[in-house]
Design an enzyme around this catalytic site. Sequence first.
Site, PDB file in Angstrom:
ATOM      1  N   TYR A  56      23.456  40.709  -3.416  1.00 15.44           N
ATOM      2  CA  TYR A  56      22.847  40.992  -4.718  1.00 15.44           C
ATOM      3  C   TYR A  56      21.385  41.409  -4.589  1.00 15.44           C
ATOM      4  O   TYR A  56      20.891  42.180  -5.420  1.00 15.44           O
ATOM      5  CB  TYR A  56      23.038  39.796  -5.664  1.00 15.44           C
ATOM      6  CG  TYR A  56      24.484  39.675  -6.081  1.00 15.44           C
ATOM      7  CD1 TYR A  56      25.027  40.539  -7.026  1.00 15.44           C
ATOM      8  CD2 TYR A  56      25.327  38.751  -5.480  1.00 15.44           C
ATOM      9  CE1 TYR A  56      26.361  40.466  -7.382  1.00 15.44           C
ATOM     10  CE2 TYR A  56      26.662  38.668  -5.824  1.00 15.44           C
ATOM     11  CZ  TYR A  56      27.178  39.536  -6.776  1.00 15.44           C
ATOM     12  OH  TYR A  56      28.510  39.480  -7.115  1.00 15.44           O
ATOM     13  N   ARG A  59      21.778  45.066  -4.070  1.00 12.07           N
ATOM     14  CA  ARG A  59      22.173  45.755  -5.309  1.00 12.07           C
ATOM     15  C   ARG A  59      20.966  45.857  -6.261  1.00 12.07           C
ATOM     16  O   ARG A  59      20.770  46.856  -6.931  1.00 12.07           O
ATOM     17  CB  ARG A  59      23.292  44.979  -6.008  1.00 12.07           C
ATOM     18  CG  ARG A  59      24.528  44.740  -5.189  1.00 12.07           C
ATOM     19  CD  ARG A  59      25.410  45.949  -5.033  1.00 12.07           C
ATOM     20  NE  ARG A  59      24.897  46.948  -4.130  1.00 12.07           N
ATOM     21  CZ  ARG A  59      24.834  46.819  -2.796  1.00 12.07           C
ATOM     22  NH1 ARG A  59      25.226  45.716  -2.210  1.00 12.07           N
ATOM     23  NH2 ARG A  59      24.355  47.790  -2.045  1.00 12.07           N
ATOM     24  N   GLN A  91      30.061  45.788 -19.507  1.00 12.92           N
ATOM     25  CA  GLN A  91      30.531  45.005 -18.367  1.00 12.92           C
ATOM     26  C   GLN A  91      29.619  45.204 -17.158  1.00 12.92           C
ATOM     27  O   GLN A  91      29.758  44.496 -16.154  1.00 12.92           O
ATOM     28  CB  GLN A  91      31.955  45.434 -17.995  1.00 12.92           C
ATOM     29  CG  GLN A  91      32.995  45.167 -19.070  1.00 12.92           C
ATOM     30  CD  GLN A  91      34.321  45.804 -18.725  1.00 12.92           C
ATOM     31  OE1 GLN A  91      34.528  46.991 -18.946  1.00 12.92           O
ATOM     32  NE2 GLN A  91      35.234  45.022 -18.171  1.00 12.92           N
ATOM     33  N   ASN A  92      28.710  46.152 -17.250  1.00 13.61           N
ATOM     34  CA  ASN A  92      27.857  46.503 -16.113  1.00 13.61           C
ATOM     35  C   ASN A  92      26.690  45.532 -15.972  1.00 13.61           C
ATOM     36  O   ASN A  92      26.156  45.030 -16.965  1.00 13.61           O
ATOM     37  CB  ASN A  92      27.330  47.929 -16.269  1.00 13.61           C
ATOM     38  CG  ASN A  92      28.448  48.951 -16.312  1.00 13.61           C
ATOM     39  OD1 ASN A  92      29.543  48.693 -15.816  1.00 13.61           O
ATOM     40  ND2 ASN A  92      28.182  50.108 -16.908  1.00 13.61           N
ATOM     41  N   ASP A  94      23.899  46.514 -14.254  1.00  5.70           N
ATOM     42  CA  ASP A  94      22.683  47.308 -14.057  1.00  5.70           C
ATOM     43  C   ASP A  94      21.868  47.358 -15.354  1.00  5.70           C
ATOM     44  O   ASP A  94      22.291  46.846 -16.390  1.00  5.70           O
ATOM     45  CB  ASP A  94      23.034  48.727 -13.572  1.00  5.70           C
ATOM     46  CG  ASP A  94      23.902  49.493 -14.573  1.00  5.70           C
ATOM     47  OD1 ASP A  94      23.428  49.747 -15.705  1.00  5.70           O
ATOM     48  OD2 ASP A  94      25.056  49.845 -14.243  1.00  5.70           O
ATOM     49  N   HIS A 109      28.818  40.390 -18.432  1.00  2.43           N
ATOM     50  CA  HIS A 109      29.012  39.950 -17.055  1.00  2.43           C
ATOM     51  C   HIS A 109      27.694  39.627 -16.348  1.00  2.43           C
ATOM     52  O   HIS A 109      27.656  39.515 -15.118  1.00  2.43           O
ATOM     53  CB  HIS A 109      29.783  41.009 -16.265  1.00  2.43           C
ATOM     54  CG  HIS A 109      31.219  41.111 -16.678  1.00  2.43           C
ATOM     55  ND1 HIS A 109      32.014  42.193 -16.370  1.00  2.43           N
ATOM     56  CD2 HIS A 109      32.007  40.262 -17.387  1.00  2.43           C
ATOM     57  CE1 HIS A 109      33.233  42.007 -16.872  1.00  2.43           C
ATOM     58  NE2 HIS A 109      33.244  40.842 -17.490  1.00  2.43           N
ATOM     59  N   CYS A 117      19.673  29.470 -13.061  1.00  2.90           N
ATOM     60  CA  CYS A 117      19.514  28.199 -12.366  1.00  2.90           C
ATOM     61  C   CYS A 117      20.822  27.414 -12.461  1.00  2.90           C
ATOM     62  O   CYS A 117      21.284  27.097 -13.558  1.00  2.90           O
ATOM     63  CB  CYS A 117      18.375  27.381 -12.961  1.00  2.90           C
ATOM     64  SG  CYS A 117      18.158  25.780 -12.111  1.00  2.90           S
ATOM     65  N   GLY A 175      34.376  54.430 -20.081  1.00  2.00           N
ATOM     66  CA  GLY A 175      34.271  54.233 -18.647  1.00  2.00           C
ATOM     67  C   GLY A 175      34.796  52.910 -18.138  1.00  2.00           C
ATOM     68  O   GLY A 175      34.257  52.371 -17.177  1.00  2.00           O
ATOM     69  N   THR A 176      35.848  52.404 -18.767  1.00  2.00           N
ATOM     70  CA  THR A 176      36.413  51.136 -18.317  1.00  2.00           C
ATOM     71  C   THR A 176      37.817  51.345 -17.755  1.00  2.00           C
ATOM     72  O   THR A 176      38.527  52.259 -18.155  1.00  2.00           O
ATOM     73  CB  THR A 176      36.482  50.106 -19.458  1.00  2.00           C
ATOM     74  OG1 THR A 176      37.411  50.548 -20.446  1.00  2.00           O
ATOM     75  CG2 THR A 176      35.117  49.919 -20.106  1.00  2.00           C
TER      76      THR A 176
END
Length: 233
Positions: A56, A59, A91-92, A94, A109, A117, A175-176
């Site tokens: 991550y 990313r 769902q992204n 970014d 998501h 935390c 776009g899913t």
Amino acid sequence: MRDSQTIVILTGAGISAESGIATFRGPGGLWEGHRVEDVCTPEALADDPVLVHRFYDARRAALAAVAPNAAHRALARLQAADRHDVMLVTQNVDDLHERGGAAQVLHMHGQLLSALCARCGAHTGWAGDMPPGTRCPACGAPALRPDIVFFGEMPYSMDAIEAALARADLFVSIGTSGAVYPAAGFVQIAAHHGARTLELNLEPSAGTAWFDEARHGPAGVLVPAWVEELLAG
């Protein structure tokens, strides 16, 4: 349809793919060269925290090399026009919707640019690396983790999303894949409550048959055209 509508828009990996962000499951079920099970489950985080955190971190750093595309900017224009009540759900993980100008985005998501935390549940904006044991700014515990909803965890804001779907006049999926639940079931919820449903996707999704209308092609072409059509109506 009346002039002002309540619209719920769901976006997935396909809207960011044209900006250069890999879709979640690529060839062979891999995400950026890794098995999803190795980087996106609570078990993976417990078994190999170094791998998961490094994944991550990479990313997060890669976001600097990509930019919003025409589809992100078109949805921001739709929100800004204030002609309709628009809930934008993604769902992204970014930040391309925000950088494209969207004022309100619900990340079901989670987000790369956020830390969670595991001890106190605080969410903290985070842009740099996050090695295992990073301390929480809120409680001080060495328990920060990526603020990503892993497989097996509950997506964020489901009550608000389902309430919006129940009152929507129009539900649009962009776009899913139509294969990942609970998001894959949103079209059925919206349709049950009387909403019109529209799919904008590169190719037919697993749930195309549930939609009243489906348009297939690049998001950077379809989404701006649909937004212009809606605002001109």
